[in-house]
Design a protein around this motif. Structure first.
Motif, PDB file in Angstrom:
ATOM      1  N   ALA A   8       0.818  -1.220   0.000  1.00 51.16           N
ATOM      2  CA  ALA A   8       0.000   0.000   0.000  1.00 51.16           C
ATOM      3  C   ALA A   8       0.850   1.268   0.000  1.00 51.16           C
ATOM      4  O   ALA A   8       0.402   2.320  -0.435  1.00 51.16           O
ATOM      5  CB  ALA A   8      -0.938  -0.007   1.208  1.00 51.16           C
ATOM      6  N   LYS A   9       2.096   1.171   0.463  1.00 51.81           N
ATOM      7  CA  LYS A   9       2.996   2.326   0.476  1.00 51.81           C
ATOM      8  C   LYS A   9       3.735   2.494  -0.849  1.00 51.81           C
ATOM      9  O   LYS A   9       4.546   3.397  -1.000  1.00 51.81           O
ATOM     10  CB  LYS A   9       4.017   2.179   1.603  1.00 51.81           C
ATOM     11  N   GLY A  10       3.502   1.566  -1.796  1.00 49.96           N
ATOM     12  CA  GLY A  10       4.171   1.646  -3.087  1.00 49.96           C
ATOM     13  C   GLY A  10       5.528   0.978  -3.122  1.00 49.96           C
ATOM     14  O   GLY A  10       6.265   1.118  -4.096  1.00 49.96           O
ATOM     15  N   ILE A  11       5.868   0.229  -2.064  1.00 47.17           N
ATOM     16  CA  ILE A  11       7.153  -0.478  -2.027  1.00 47.17           C
ATOM     17  C   ILE A  11       6.989  -1.808  -2.752  1.00 47.17           C
ATOM     18  O   ILE A  11       6.031  -2.546  -2.511  1.00 47.17           O
ATOM     19  CB  ILE A  11       7.622  -0.697  -0.577  1.00 47.17           C
ATOM     20  N   SER A  12       7.916  -2.109  -3.637  1.00 50.06           N
ATOM     21  CA  SER A  12       7.872  -3.341  -4.429  1.00 50.06           C
ATOM     22  C   SER A  12       8.768  -4.403  -3.802  1.00 50.06           C
ATOM     23  O   SER A  12       9.892  -4.119  -3.401  1.00 50.06           O
ATOM     24  CB  SER A  12       8.329  -3.066  -5.856  1.00 50.06           C
ATOM     25  N   PHE A  13       8.246  -5.624  -3.765  1.00 50.76           N
ATOM     26  CA  PHE A  13       8.960  -6.741  -3.157  1.00 50.76           C
ATOM     27  C   PHE A  13       9.077  -7.894  -4.139  1.00 50.76           C
ATOM     28  O   PHE A  13       8.154  -8.169  -4.904  1.00 50.76           O
ATOM     29  CB  PHE A  13       8.210  -7.263  -1.927  1.00 50.76           C
ATOM     30  N   ILE A  14      10.209  -8.560  -4.082  1.00 51.85           N
ATOM     31  CA  ILE A  14      10.379  -9.845  -4.742  1.00 51.85           C
ATOM     32  C   ILE A  14      10.305 -10.883  -3.631  1.00 51.85           C
ATOM     33  O   ILE A  14      10.998 -10.770  -2.619  1.00 51.85           O
ATOM     34  CB  ILE A  14      11.722  -9.935  -5.489  1.00 51.85           C
ATOM     35  N   LYS A  15       9.440 -11.881  -3.835  1.00 48.82           N
ATOM     36  CA  LYS A  15       9.224 -12.909  -2.828  1.00 48.82           C
ATOM     37  C   LYS A  15       9.279 -14.292  -3.471  1.00 48.82           C
ATOM     38  O   LYS A  15       9.082 -14.438  -4.670  1.00 48.82           O
ATOM     39  CB  LYS A  15       7.857 -12.732  -2.164  1.00 48.82           C
ATOM     40  N   ARG A  16       9.521 -15.258  -2.645  1.00 47.49           N
ATOM     41  CA  ARG A  16       9.449 -16.673  -3.034  1.00 47.49           C
ATOM     42  C   ARG A  16      10.320 -17.034  -4.234  1.00 47.49           C
ATOM     43  O   ARG A  16       9.993 -17.943  -4.993  1.00 47.49           O
ATOM     44  CB  ARG A  16       8.009 -17.103  -3.303  1.00 47.49           C
ATOM     45  N   LEU A  17      11.437 -16.325  -4.399  1.00 46.45           N
ATOM     46  CA  LEU A  17      12.357 -16.676  -5.483  1.00 46.45           C
ATOM     47  C   LEU A  17      12.841 -18.101  -5.240  1.00 46.45           C
ATOM     48  O   LEU A  17      13.421 -18.396  -4.191  1.00 46.45           O
ATOM     49  CB  LEU A  17      13.541 -15.712  -5.521  1.00 46.45           C
TER      50      LEU A  17
END
Length: 166
Positions: free
Chosen positions: A84-93
């Motif tokens: 919601a803050k606009g921060i992008s995450f890469i997960k579960r690589l």
């Protein structure tokens, strides 16, 4: 996206596809869980114990999953999320253990970074187990920088948060 010859990265959006992602994630994270002594009882939310239902829920919240395929067989997975803050995450690589050290992880990271750029992101964040030194070195070599290390009362390990500008 064609990665290398018969290797393709594509968006996953079906329940069957997410179930296949869950299997890749479990197999990929199982070795680290074993080394660190993580069990389903001590850290039930660890990716080594993920089920397809949690991926379906994440997908329904807007998390985008991508699979890496070799001749039709899924060998890798990555998820992209924007909070919601606009921060992008890469997960579960995830790359299956028998397929590692062939550039697939980097291809998945590159693909995820491109998706984040398309979404208007200018940086990407990850969270990882602080004690996984080899993985941390790999992320540092890719251009991530450590932002902070935190302890959480419900986890038996410290979490390292890293970020990379795009």
């Amino acid at each position: 996206m064609n990665v290398n010859g018969t290797h393709i990265i594509r968006l996953i959006g079906t329940e069957d596809g997410l179930a296949a992602c869950a299997e890749v994630i479990r197999r990929s994270f199982a070795a680290v869980a074993d080394v660190l002594g993580i069990t389903a009882e001590t850290v039930p939310a660890h990716p080594a114990f993920i089920d397809s239902g949690s991926l379906v829920e994440a997908h329904n919240r807007g998390v985008r999953f991508f699979g890496l395929f070799d001749e039709g067989r899924q060998i890798g997975c990555v998820a992209v999320e924007r909070d919601a803050k606009g921060i992008s995450f890469i997960k579960r690589l995830s790359v299956l253990p028998e397929c590692r050290r062939s550039g697939y992880g980097k291809s998945l990271l590159d693909h995820a970074a491109g998706v984040i750029r398309e979404m208007g992101g200018n940086a990407v964040s990850i969270a990882m187990v602080e004690d996984d030194r080899a993985l941390k070195r790999w992320y540092l070599d890719y251009g991530f920088r450590e932002k902070e290390v935190r302890e959480f009362p419900h986890l038996p390990f410290r979490v390292c948060f890293m970020e990379k500008p795009l």
